[in-house]
Design a protein around this motif. Sequence first.
Motif, PDB file in Angstrom:
ATOM      1  N   LYS A 121       0.972  -1.311  -0.010  1.00 42.11           N
ATOM      2  CA  LYS A 121      -0.023  -0.030  -0.119  1.00 42.11           C
ATOM      3  C   LYS A 121       0.930   1.387   0.033  1.00 42.11           C
ATOM      4  O   LYS A 121       0.372   2.186   0.496  1.00 42.11           O
ATOM      5  CB  LYS A 121      -1.098   0.018   1.147  1.00 42.11           C
ATOM      6  N   GLY A 122       2.152   1.138  -0.712  1.00 44.01           N
ATOM      7  CA  GLY A 122       2.848   2.217  -0.757  1.00 44.01           C
ATOM      8  C   GLY A 122       3.901   2.730   0.403  1.00 44.01           C
ATOM      9  O   GLY A 122       4.662   3.573   0.298  1.00 44.01           O
ATOM     10  N   GLU A 123       3.579   1.784   1.386  1.00 41.24           N
ATOM     11  CA  GLU A 123       4.670   1.916   2.639  1.00 41.24           C
ATOM     12  C   GLU A 123       5.943   1.422   2.268  1.00 41.24           C
ATOM     13  O   GLU A 123       6.236   0.544   1.512  1.00 41.24           O
ATOM     14  CB  GLU A 123       4.054   1.146   3.772  1.00 41.24           C
ATOM     15  N   THR A 124       7.142   2.028   2.912  1.00 43.93           N
ATOM     16  CA  THR A 124       8.356   1.853   2.794  1.00 43.93           C
ATOM     17  C   THR A 124       8.361   0.525   3.626  1.00 43.93           C
ATOM     18  O   THR A 124       7.724   0.351   4.785  1.00 43.93           O
ATOM     19  CB  THR A 124       9.270   2.876   2.967  1.00 43.93           C
ATOM     20  N   ILE A 125       9.683  -0.361   3.451  1.00 44.21           N
ATOM     21  CA  ILE A 125       9.846  -1.329   4.176  1.00 44.21           C
ATOM     22  C   ILE A 125      10.158  -0.807   5.702  1.00 44.21           C
ATOM     23  O   ILE A 125      10.410   0.291   5.951  1.00 44.21           O
ATOM     24  CB  ILE A 125      11.065  -2.017   3.826  1.00 44.21           C
ATOM     25  N   SER A 215      -0.883  -7.855   3.565  1.00 48.24           N
ATOM     26  CA  SER A 215      -1.645  -6.626   3.934  1.00 48.24           C
ATOM     27  C   SER A 215      -1.905  -7.026   5.580  1.00 48.24           C
ATOM     28  O   SER A 215      -2.079  -6.171   6.534  1.00 48.24           O
ATOM     29  CB  SER A 215      -3.006  -6.936   3.547  1.00 48.24           C
ATOM     30  N   GLU A 216      -2.178  -8.340   6.187  1.00 47.22           N
ATOM     31  CA  GLU A 216      -2.075  -8.711   7.424  1.00 47.22           C
ATOM     32  C   GLU A 216      -0.816  -8.166   8.221  1.00 47.22           C
ATOM     33  O   GLU A 216      -1.174  -7.684   9.418  1.00 47.22           O
ATOM     34  CB  GLU A 216      -2.405 -10.344   7.563  1.00 47.22           C
ATOM     35  N   SER A 217       0.370  -8.419   7.625  1.00 46.98           N
ATOM     36  CA  SER A 217       1.413  -8.093   8.338  1.00 46.98           C
ATOM     37  C   SER A 217       1.448  -6.603   8.548  1.00 46.98           C
ATOM     38  O   SER A 217       1.727  -6.074   9.746  1.00 46.98           O
ATOM     39  CB  SER A 217       2.486  -8.534   7.535  1.00 46.98           C
ATOM     40  N   LEU A 218       1.143  -5.818   7.444  1.00 48.58           N
ATOM     41  CA  LEU A 218       1.363  -4.455   7.822  1.00 48.58           C
ATOM     42  C   LEU A 218       0.084  -4.046   8.648  1.00 48.58           C
ATOM     43  O   LEU A 218       0.540  -3.008   9.426  1.00 48.58           O
ATOM     44  CB  LEU A 218       0.801  -3.689   6.259  1.00 48.58           C
ATOM     45  N   PHE A 219      -1.053  -4.584   8.855  1.00 53.74           N
ATOM     46  CA  PHE A 219      -1.992  -4.056   9.770  1.00 53.74           C
ATOM     47  C   PHE A 219      -1.507  -4.294  11.235  1.00 53.74           C
ATOM     48  O   PHE A 219      -1.623  -3.374  12.176  1.00 53.74           O
ATOM     49  CB  PHE A 219      -3.287  -4.785   9.373  1.00 53.74           C
TER      50      PHE A 219
END
Length: 230
Positions: A121-125, A215-219
């Motif tokens: 979603k555009g987030e950097t690492i 996605s789950e990890s980012l959340f």
Amino acid sequence: MARKKVTLRNRDDALARLMEIMPIKNMQKQDNLVVAISSGGVLFAHKLAQAINAPFDFLFTQAIPSPHNPECDIAMISETYDIVIHEALAQAFDISLDYIYGEAQRRYEERILKYIYKFRKGETISSLKGKHVLLVDEGIDSGLTITTSVKACITQQAKSVSIAVPVMPLDVASLLDEITDEIYCVLKPAHFVDVPTYYDEIEPVEPVIVEKILSESLFRMTKLDKNKEK
């Protein structure tokens, strides 16, 4: 009499055997960040992150092929803009640095940024600074991707860099041993063929599965960050 080739049954078997040689309990006490470096590696990294109760992320990389042979990769670029060049191949094909860096820029803009927006979603690492980074994949072939990933961790000031992978060539393992802190590997064939050869069963990982896991990890990481702020 020919010696029978040792293989892994499937990804589940590979992960189980990999975890048997890893100090899971000790790793649970460290400030780890588990990082997948391929679609197949996502499945391993996700489960390893859960086992050691660590956050999980993905490091995007993109190969730069020879202009004379699209099947031959001569360099690799990461989303942190770290570049590793296969010097021997570049010289053998008489490929200039201008070409390599030009292609690196193009592939970064056209592919890596696209993947970052699609899968993260555009987030950097996640920040690698001060972290014990565990790089994970389902197998290593030439070593170009993993070497680029290690370089990215070092330039991003990771506290330590370790590798967890079920199979890799013995010569690549020897090279990586000089630039990493720990290597956890089940099989290190001296006469390596390719990664699928050492699995009885290994299916491609669908992009939708990778997207769902990331996605789950980012959340989850967003929630952890908010809890830290409180």
